[in-house]
Design a protein around this motif. Sequence first.
Motif, PDB file in Angstrom:
ATOM      1  N   ALA A 178       0.841  -1.208   0.000  1.00  0.00           N
ATOM      2  CA  ALA A 178       0.000   0.000   0.000  1.00  0.00           C
ATOM      3  C   ALA A 178       0.869   1.248   0.000  1.00  0.00           C
ATOM      4  O   ALA A 178       1.959   1.273   0.577  1.00  0.00           O
ATOM      5  N   LEU A 179       0.373   2.271  -0.659  1.00  0.00           N
ATOM      6  CA  LEU A 179       1.029   3.577  -0.694  1.00  0.00           C
ATOM      7  C   LEU A 179       0.065   4.600  -0.101  1.00  0.00           C
ATOM      8  O   LEU A 179      -1.094   4.681  -0.517  1.00  0.00           O
ATOM      9  N   LEU A 180       0.550   5.381   0.879  1.00  0.00           N
ATOM     10  CA  LEU A 180      -0.278   6.380   1.550  1.00  0.00           C
ATOM     11  C   LEU A 180       0.337   7.763   1.372  1.00  0.00           C
ATOM     12  O   LEU A 180       1.555   7.922   1.501  1.00  0.00           O
ATOM     13  N   PHE A 181      -0.502   8.740   1.066  1.00  0.00           N
ATOM     14  CA  PHE A 181      -0.108  10.149   1.073  1.00  0.00           C
ATOM     15  C   PHE A 181      -0.827  10.819   2.239  1.00  0.00           C
ATOM     16  O   PHE A 181      -2.052  10.684   2.379  1.00  0.00           O
ATOM     17  N   ILE A 182      -0.069  11.545   3.077  1.00  0.00           N
ATOM     18  CA  ILE A 182      -0.656  12.257   4.218  1.00  0.00           C
ATOM     19  C   ILE A 182      -0.363  13.743   4.068  1.00  0.00           C
ATOM     20  O   ILE A 182       0.789  14.147   3.957  1.00  0.00           O
ATOM     21  N   ASP A 183      -1.405  14.549   4.070  1.00  0.00           N
ATOM     22  CA  ASP A 183      -1.258  15.997   4.071  1.00  0.00           C
ATOM     23  C   ASP A 183      -1.869  16.513   5.373  1.00  0.00           C
ATOM     24  O   ASP A 183      -3.007  16.193   5.698  1.00  0.00           O
TER      25      ASP A 183
END
Length: 577
Positions: A178-183
Amino acid sequence: MKLAQFIQAKKEHLLEDWGEAALEIALQASLDPVAIFDPDGRHLFLNKAMADLVNATHRDIVGKTPLDLGLGSAAELHDAINTTVTTGQTQRREFYHCLPSGPVSYFDCQFVPVFNDRDEVEAVVKTSRDITERKQAEYQVWQSANFDSLTGIPNRRLFLDRLEQTLLEAQRKESAFALLFIDLDRFKQANDQIGHEPGDRLLALVAERISSKVRAMDTVARLGGDEFTLILKETGRDSAQEVAKTLLSSLEQAFDVDSHQVHLSGSIGLTVFPDDGKDGAQLMHNADQAMYAAKERGGQQVQVYESWMAQNESEHMRLNRELHDALRDGQMEVYYQPVINIRHGAISGAEALLRWNHPDKGLLTPEAFLGVTEQNGMTESIAAYVLEQAVTCSLRWRDPNDQAFPVSINQSPTSFFTRTLVEQWRTRLAQVGFDESHITLELTPASLNNIRASGFNPVESFSLEGLRLHLAIDDFGIEPFSLLALQEFRPDSVKIHRELIRDAGQGGDADRILEGVIAMAHAIGVQVVGVGVETDEQLQFLSRAGCDYAQGFLFSGPLHQDAFEALLSRDQQKRAS
């Protein structure tokens, strides 16, 4: 064989034109560690530098192998000696050695074969050059190129490399990841409230907290700003969602930064290999779009990538790209809406309102694009542009007494006046004559409440800078705002929200509220502006209630700079005649 006998026997190989005594003296005096081994790897000779390095005497070492002595890299040393004996060729290797005091030293070593009369390798000479400083410098270069200096976690470059390696591994194992982007939500406000250096420490704490919630095999990286990425190896969609929810919950817990309690949250986009994409670029695109979808839904949530996002993202991404060109190409324009003095009907000021003259979409109001600017970091640049334009017009539209024309700026909630803007705009404002202009910054009650909680007072800060600042409270009467804060900030005016003005003059609750607000403001020396005035009935009531100024379509909508200048000129001529 004694050393003297060995040297004499191999004189043609080692001495060349040197004498035996000269060679031995040179070896002993050399600052570089030197050792001579027999074909089985036993020490025949070592100089003082080598003996000091291994913290042993000559007598303790001669006749023993590196394995016997338990030296670091002993197996690698033995392999280099054996290869030199077997091939009869010089070997060059790099080794590290742990000193007794603890530090690690690195050496560039050469293993040179010594042949007998039968052309057999009878000994191996190892010379070592200390390259610790070079290795440390190389490591610093590598560290700087691959790790974020602020948080210590991988940067974009190393992240992309890890992503590629994870892809290859997952393809080989036929596994998922899985790839997660957190802003971070509200980071800009927090950064402005506590200052840039504490803000940097806050980012480091965020990185530390995120890293503590994942496994050592996973990758946490900072792409830049307040955006983080995660690679969760051998993880499917359901497990990744659980991790994301844990991260979200963790980010919502307060951070302690320099005695400040800072509250953040996160917008998390999630995508999974191989279901959502087969290559790194596609997966990054998916995670980014899922994160933007979470933002657009209010933030503080996890959004899993779905196929419909591929169709919806084009408009948002195109707008994001076009915004970068808009300011540079002069597409951003400032319009001005007149503010009328109710007592005598003259134009007494104007509100500066940003517009984007889009080449295809026409004139866009901030509601259509400010959300994008807050995500791409352009808010401050655009706010600075509006301020400069307002200052220029305030000075150009001086009255007959040479007093600057009052212009107010309605600040975005995410760019309310802070320490950051005081620092960044000081030089710019001085250059355009801010100290002579008449600028009023309109801040919402929510913004002022946040500023007050941070301990920052913009009025006092600008007084310290010797710059004149007028402050107005926008949307007054709708959002909660304490009277104590009203006294503390000492605004020049309050602007009553158009929702209260809408029902003015009809004899209902709105009239009584307006009368109370106006009386209260006047009691503490604050002027009142009625916003959104559209009918004569509303204007007449505000006049009876003692309201000072009015603004709305009853008088004029927002006008292009040239049109407003013409309107103001006609109004001044009318008053003069």
